[in-house]
Write an enzyme that holds these catalytic residues in place. Structure first.
Site, PDB file in Angstrom:
ATOM      1  N   GLY A  54       0.813  -1.215   0.000  1.00 41.15           N
ATOM      2  CA  GLY A  54       0.000   0.000   0.000  1.00 41.15           C
ATOM      3  C   GLY A  54       0.841   1.257   0.000  1.00 41.15           C
ATOM      4  O   GLY A  54       1.853   1.334   0.671  1.00 41.15           O
ATOM      5  N   THR A  55       0.435   2.223  -0.774  1.00 40.53           N
ATOM      6  CA  THR A  55       1.037   3.563  -0.813  1.00 40.53           C
ATOM      7  C   THR A  55      -0.088   4.514  -1.208  1.00 40.53           C
ATOM      8  O   THR A  55      -1.084   4.065  -1.754  1.00 40.53           O
ATOM      9  CB  THR A  55       2.146   3.662  -1.875  1.00 40.53           C
ATOM     10  OG1 THR A  55       1.597   3.285  -3.128  1.00 40.53           O
ATOM     11  CG2 THR A  55       3.316   2.766  -1.558  1.00 40.53           C
ATOM     12  N   THR A  56      -0.036   5.785  -1.039  1.00 37.05           N
ATOM     13  CA  THR A  56       0.966   6.705  -0.546  1.00 37.05           C
ATOM     14  C   THR A  56       0.360   7.451   0.636  1.00 37.05           C
ATOM     15  O   THR A  56      -0.841   7.681   0.668  1.00 37.05           O
ATOM     16  CB  THR A  56       1.351   7.696  -1.671  1.00 37.05           C
ATOM     17  OG1 THR A  56       1.891   6.980  -2.769  1.00 37.05           O
ATOM     18  CG2 THR A  56       2.316   8.752  -1.210  1.00 37.05           C
ATOM     19  N   ASP A  71      -3.960   7.407   0.113  1.00 37.62           N
ATOM     20  CA  ASP A  71      -4.765   6.897  -0.993  1.00 37.62           C
ATOM     21  C   ASP A  71      -5.349   5.542  -0.592  1.00 37.62           C
ATOM     22  O   ASP A  71      -5.117   5.055   0.511  1.00 37.62           O
ATOM     23  CB  ASP A  71      -3.921   6.787  -2.264  1.00 37.62           C
ATOM     24  CG  ASP A  71      -3.037   5.557  -2.274  1.00 37.62           C
ATOM     25  OD1 ASP A  71      -2.192   5.432  -1.361  1.00 37.62           O
ATOM     26  OD2 ASP A  71      -3.180   4.710  -3.174  1.00 37.62           O
ATOM     27  N   LYS A  87      -5.513   3.334   4.959  1.00 41.38           N
ATOM     28  CA  LYS A  87      -4.110   3.294   5.388  1.00 41.38           C
ATOM     29  C   LYS A  87      -3.799   4.227   6.548  1.00 41.38           C
ATOM     30  O   LYS A  87      -2.662   4.252   7.020  1.00 41.38           O
ATOM     31  CB  LYS A  87      -3.203   3.643   4.203  1.00 41.38           C
ATOM     32  CG  LYS A  87      -3.415   2.745   3.000  1.00 41.38           C
ATOM     33  CD  LYS A  87      -2.628   3.230   1.800  1.00 41.38           C
ATOM     34  CE  LYS A  87      -3.005   2.432   0.566  1.00 41.38           C
ATOM     35  NZ  LYS A  87      -2.310   2.929  -0.637  1.00 41.38           N
TER      36      LYS A  87
END
Length: 292
Positions: A54-56, A71, A87
């Site tokens: 997972g990002t960002t 995100d 997240k």
């Protein structure tokens, strides 16, 4: 993390806590049931490569507080594994975390860290100072170093409101970490982690103004995530069709609260409309230039 009833049942019920004076829940768990900690054991390169990532994550201070946003996309190699992962998590009344990297490790970090803070408060009767909270998260990151060396990396951002700061308008804090647990309080007023962090920070650098309000900080965060998604395939931008938008948490003297989805959606639609109009004007300009 899977909690088993027999995991710490080698002593009579309640005996563990009576025998232990550790105010750190993770250290207690490491001593009593280390197999319950995240990322223990070894994993093959094939397994690691197929785990969702997972990002960002972005964070900004504003006048009287701090905001963190992320995100919603998790990727698995070249596949989109999840379009609506959350997240960013509230960890106590005045702190929150956002963690980029291996999704499972990131989620367990956030959960374990929240328990760590609650455990300390119950045993000691007071909340940790903000620096104390940073040190506790640093210890968790350092404990994951062996797994990080195998590729199971999870890099957090910690944000919070420092109750010990006599000037409430500058009490918002952002702390970044490296994979070895080293931490640094950001003095620029913003930070980003994850594969899209370079693009997000470039966007924030142009838009960020110290001393702005919470709404302005939210707008900058949403636009930064949009820019990151524009250049980084692992970062998901606002999805108007599925109505999937970034998530955000703001923290001020009143505590940590989730930003309503309606507020984020409104700003995301404004950003998309602005970018669409700019692209249309650029296309018209090229077309008129070609005719001449």
């Amino acid at each position: 993390m899977i909690w088993r009833d027999d995991a710490i049942a080698s002593q009579p019920a309640g005996q563990h806590f009576r025998n232990s004076h550790l105010s750190s829940f993770s250290e207690y768990l490491r001593a009593q049931a280390p197999e319950l900690l995240p990322a223990l054991g070894k994993a093959s390169a094939d397994v690691i490569g197929n785990l969702p990532h997972g990002t960002t994550i972005v964070a900004l201070t504003y006048r009287g507080g701090v905001l963190i946003a992320g995100d919603r996309r998790a990727t698995q190699g070249n596949y989109i594994a999840n379009r609506d992962i959350d997240k960013v998590q509230i960890t106590d009344n005045y702190s929150a975390t956002g963690i980029a990297g291996t999704a499972a490790i990131a989620v367990e970090f956030a959960r374990l860290y929240a328990v760590e803070l609650e455990h300390y408060e119950k045993l000691e009767g007071v909340q940790l100072t903000f620096n104390g909270k940073a040190n506790r998260l640093s210890a968790l990151v350092r404990g994951n170093l062996a797994a990080a060396m195998q590729g199971l990396v999870a890099v957090p951002l910690l944000v919070g409101y420092d109750l010990d700061d006599p000037n409430g308008e500058t009490a918002g804090r952002i702390v970044s970490f490296d994979v070895a647990g080293g931490w640094h309080v950001e003095s620029d007023g913003y930070q980003a982690v994850g594969s899209g962090s370079v693009f997000a920070k470039s966007s924030i650098k142009k838009l960020y103004r110290p001393g702005g309000d919470a709404l302005t900080a939210l707008a900058v965060a949403v636009e930064a995530l949009y820019d990151a998604a524009d250049d980084d395939s692992a970062t998901g931008g606002p999805d108007l069709v599925r109505r999937v938008f970034p998530t955000a948490i703001r923290i001020d003297s009143g505590g940590a609260v989730r930003v309503p989805e309606a507020d984020i959606e409104r700003i995301a639609r404004e950003v998309i409309a602005k970018r669409t109009e700019a692209a249309r004007e650029e296309a018209d300009l090229r077309e008129s230039g070609g005719d001449s």
